[in-house]
Design an enzyme around this catalytic site. Sequence first.
Site, PDB file in Angstrom:
ATOM      1  N   GLU A 254      55.259 -38.205 -20.908  1.00 27.52           N
ATOM      2  CA  GLU A 254      56.613 -38.075 -20.349  1.00 27.52           C
ATOM      3  C   GLU A 254      56.567 -38.614 -18.928  1.00 27.52           C
ATOM      4  O   GLU A 254      56.001 -37.983 -18.038  1.00 27.52           O
ATOM      5  CB  GLU A 254      57.049 -36.602 -20.351  1.00 27.52           C
ATOM      6  CG  GLU A 254      57.064 -35.957 -21.736  1.00 27.52           C
ATOM      7  CD  GLU A 254      58.105 -36.552 -22.661  1.00 27.52           C
ATOM      8  OE1 GLU A 254      59.079 -37.161 -22.172  1.00 27.52           O
ATOM      9  OE2 GLU A 254      57.936 -36.440 -23.881  1.00 27.52           O
ATOM     10  N   CYS A 288      62.625 -36.309 -12.867  1.00 31.41           N
ATOM     11  CA  CYS A 288      62.381 -37.555 -13.578  1.00 31.41           C
ATOM     12  C   CYS A 288      63.665 -38.161 -14.122  1.00 31.41           C
ATOM     13  O   CYS A 288      63.801 -39.370 -14.230  1.00 31.41           O
ATOM     14  CB  CYS A 288      61.403 -37.323 -14.715  1.00 31.41           C
ATOM     15  SG  CYS A 288      61.915 -35.967 -15.788  1.00 31.41           S
TER      16      CYS A 288
HETATM   17  P1  NAD Z   1      51.253 -38.248 -11.065  1.00 24.66           P
HETATM   18  O1  NAD Z   1      51.169 -39.150 -12.235  1.00 24.66           O
HETATM   19  O2  NAD Z   1      50.711 -38.696  -9.769  1.00 24.66           O
HETATM   20  O3  NAD Z   1      50.493 -36.869 -11.375  1.00 24.66           O
HETATM   21  C1  NAD Z   1      50.811 -36.081 -12.510  1.00 24.66           C
HETATM   22  C2  NAD Z   1      49.581 -35.266 -12.894  1.00 24.66           C
HETATM   23  O4  NAD Z   1      48.551 -36.183 -13.269  1.00 24.66           O
HETATM   24  C3  NAD Z   1      49.004 -34.423 -11.760  1.00 24.66           C
HETATM   25  O5  NAD Z   1      48.508 -33.213 -12.291  1.00 24.66           O
HETATM   26  C4  NAD Z   1      47.848 -35.278 -11.251  1.00 24.66           C
HETATM   27  O6  NAD Z   1      46.842 -34.514 -10.636  1.00 24.66           O
HETATM   28  C5  NAD Z   1      47.369 -35.897 -12.545  1.00 24.66           C
HETATM   29  N1  NAD Z   1      46.626 -37.132 -12.374  1.00 24.66           N
HETATM   30  C6  NAD Z   1      46.722 -38.049 -11.372  1.00 24.66           C
HETATM   31  N2  NAD Z   1      45.844 -39.053 -11.570  1.00 24.66           N
HETATM   32  C7  NAD Z   1      45.189 -38.774 -12.720  1.00 24.66           C
HETATM   33  C8  NAD Z   1      44.174 -39.427 -13.464  1.00 24.66           C
HETATM   34  N3  NAD Z   1      43.649 -40.573 -13.052  1.00 24.66           N
HETATM   35  N4  NAD Z   1      43.742 -38.857 -14.606  1.00 24.66           N
HETATM   36  C9  NAD Z   1      44.288 -37.716 -15.045  1.00 24.66           C
HETATM   37  N5  NAD Z   1      45.235 -37.024 -14.379  1.00 24.66           N
HETATM   38  C10 NAD Z   1      45.683 -37.556 -13.232  1.00 24.66           C
HETATM   39  O7  NAD Z   1      52.775 -37.833 -10.957  1.00 24.66           O
HETATM   40  P2  NAD Z   1      53.455 -36.900  -9.849  1.00 24.66           P
HETATM   41  O8  NAD Z   1      53.647 -37.706  -8.619  1.00 24.66           O
HETATM   42  O9  NAD Z   1      52.713 -35.622  -9.749  1.00 24.66           O
HETATM   43  O10 NAD Z   1      54.840 -36.553 -10.520  1.00 24.66           O
HETATM   44  C11 NAD Z   1      55.975 -37.296 -10.335  1.00 24.66           C
HETATM   45  C12 NAD Z   1      56.160 -38.234 -11.504  1.00 24.66           C
HETATM   46  O11 NAD Z   1      56.292 -37.492 -12.695  1.00 24.66           O
HETATM   47  C13 NAD Z   1      57.420 -39.050 -11.379  1.00 24.66           C
HETATM   48  O12 NAD Z   1      57.159 -40.364 -11.761  1.00 24.66           O
HETATM   49  C14 NAD Z   1      58.368 -38.380 -12.383  1.00 24.66           C
HETATM   50  O13 NAD Z   1      59.367 -39.238 -12.860  1.00 24.66           O
HETATM   51  C15 NAD Z   1      57.400 -37.966 -13.444  1.00 24.66           C
HETATM   52  N6  NAD Z   1      57.963 -36.873 -14.264  1.00 24.66           N
HETATM   53  C16 NAD Z   1      58.351 -37.163 -15.547  1.00 24.66           C
HETATM   54  C17 NAD Z   1      58.944 -36.162 -16.328  1.00 24.66           C
HETATM   55  C18 NAD Z   1      59.419 -36.454 -17.737  1.00 24.66           C
HETATM   56  O14 NAD Z   1      59.695 -35.518 -18.481  1.00 24.66           O
HETATM   57  N7  NAD Z   1      59.535 -37.712 -18.146  1.00 24.66           N
HETATM   58  C19 NAD Z   1      59.105 -34.881 -15.809  1.00 24.66           C
HETATM   59  C20 NAD Z   1      58.670 -34.623 -14.519  1.00 24.66           C
HETATM   60  C21 NAD Z   1      58.095 -35.634 -13.753  1.00 24.66           C
END
Ligand code: NAD
Length: 517
Positions: A254, A288
Amino acid sequence: MTLPASVTDELLAAITARVPSTAGGTHKLTEVYSGEVVVELPQSTPEDIEQAYAAARRAQMTWSQWPVRKRVKVFKRFFKLLVERNDTIADLIQVESGKARRMAVEETVDPMMIMNYYLPRVRKLLAPTKRSGPVPLVSTSTEIRQPKGVVGIIAPWNFPFATGISDAIPALLAGNGVVLKPDNKTALSPLYGVHLLYEAGLPEGLFQVVCGDGPVAGPPVIDNANYVMFTGSTQTGRFIGQRAGQNLIGACLELGGKNPMIVLPDANLDETVPGALDAVFRNTGQVCMHVERMYVHDSLYDAFRQRFVAAVEDLRLGAAYDFGPEMGSLISPDHKDRVAEHVADALAKGATLVTGGNARPDLGPAFFEPTVLEGVTKDMLAGCTETFGPVVALHRYHSVDEAVRLANDTDYGLSASVWGTDLTAAAKVGARIQSGNVSINEGFAAAYAAKGTPSGGVKQSGVGARHGDQGLLKYTDVQNLAVMKKQVMTSPRDPADFAKQRDGMLKAMTFQSKLGR
Ligand code: NAD
């Protein structure tokens, strides 16, 4: 700032004690409003994460044998606890995310909405389904749903409680264990949610929470899992999908959006203006599905712009643990800088600032004004990538075809919003938008809160969906149990008998094909 009374040292010690951490590393989790350290959050090593999976796997072997009815009882008690402890949950969400209290409270109800959908129907969903077998009368095939094992959930900071707990509920109901890795910045509210689940009677060990930086803790969460549920950015989602693919496990991704809103010529501005305000600035634009691009028909543009900008300038910003402020902080000073960079880049490349555009250090280290831009184009950061902040670009359009073309001119496809009083016409416009979610006369919440319908992104916004029956069934494998009451499928050795068998088979096939028409 004084923390809310419910956020005591005892509570913080009790919930963070659940995080396995043999090496003793910690992360300084801060109160967003002040930047002050709230707790030293234990960090899990890859070995700790492996052990967490082993413990969840042991507990899952018993849990998966529990009758579904017995599992449901745990969640009914959990529901009651969520109601009773609503203030504490909202306090923790606010402390770690800096969002306005109104938004924190909205987030607390997401797991309840999920349970309201799944609890009454999970027994039926997981019940074996009998189908006919290949040979009528003498054979059957049964579709049996089996839990995948232990599901790894990787959650973002913007809705830490909802993405940490709500996505785990269908996984647990389906008989799985869960290992959750929240974002380091926002681990407290999901840890408290897990604490309440254990209080509600979840078997010890079944739901583990591990903490660490994404690139360090994320890979072992994927490598030990039987399925991965990821919510986060498109960039990280691509990495998670690759890793899950290598391990040949399923993944639901997501991801981000660059969501459009179309205001049709017959839109009612009395509803559209407050709706647009919510669609853009809810959760300080860190949703998001929130709107970052607004397309308004030429006939309404000036009136809409005037009323919308007045409403934006009237929004109450603030750092308070009460319902006063309508908009809170961004998650961190780093993220505030990223949002400011998108605005500065747009202005440098020719966009116009209609209102806002500045950080508000007088309110807190990560506050940024609600901002409206005009003249944003695709060569600007704010025109092509997700800003994820309180910033929106206004555009004028002249024909519906043009609005649809502009709305679709993006790599993302998560959510879209269409406003108009002719609902049939508005829905027709919505159907033309390449987007996993479309809300008519609502910013995004109508689609997200409809828990019975699967919700996911298309294009670069995701793979798979949460919610709906598929949001639970994705956490299961299907076993196809085929039974022959009498063995009639073995190939006869005698060629004449084989020919006879073939004639019988073709006759049966022809008969069946007529039944199906
Ligand atoms: P992010 O991708 O930086 O991090 C999300 C999670 O992934 C965190 O727990 C982070 O620690 C982990 N992560 C980061 N790098 C990783 C790796 N290499 N391997 C495994 N895990 C890793 O995203 P964010 O900045 O925390 O969140 C914001 C983003 O999330 C925005 O792009 C938003 O649109 C999206 N989002 C999407 C939805 C949806 O339902 N589509 C809902 C909420 C947020």
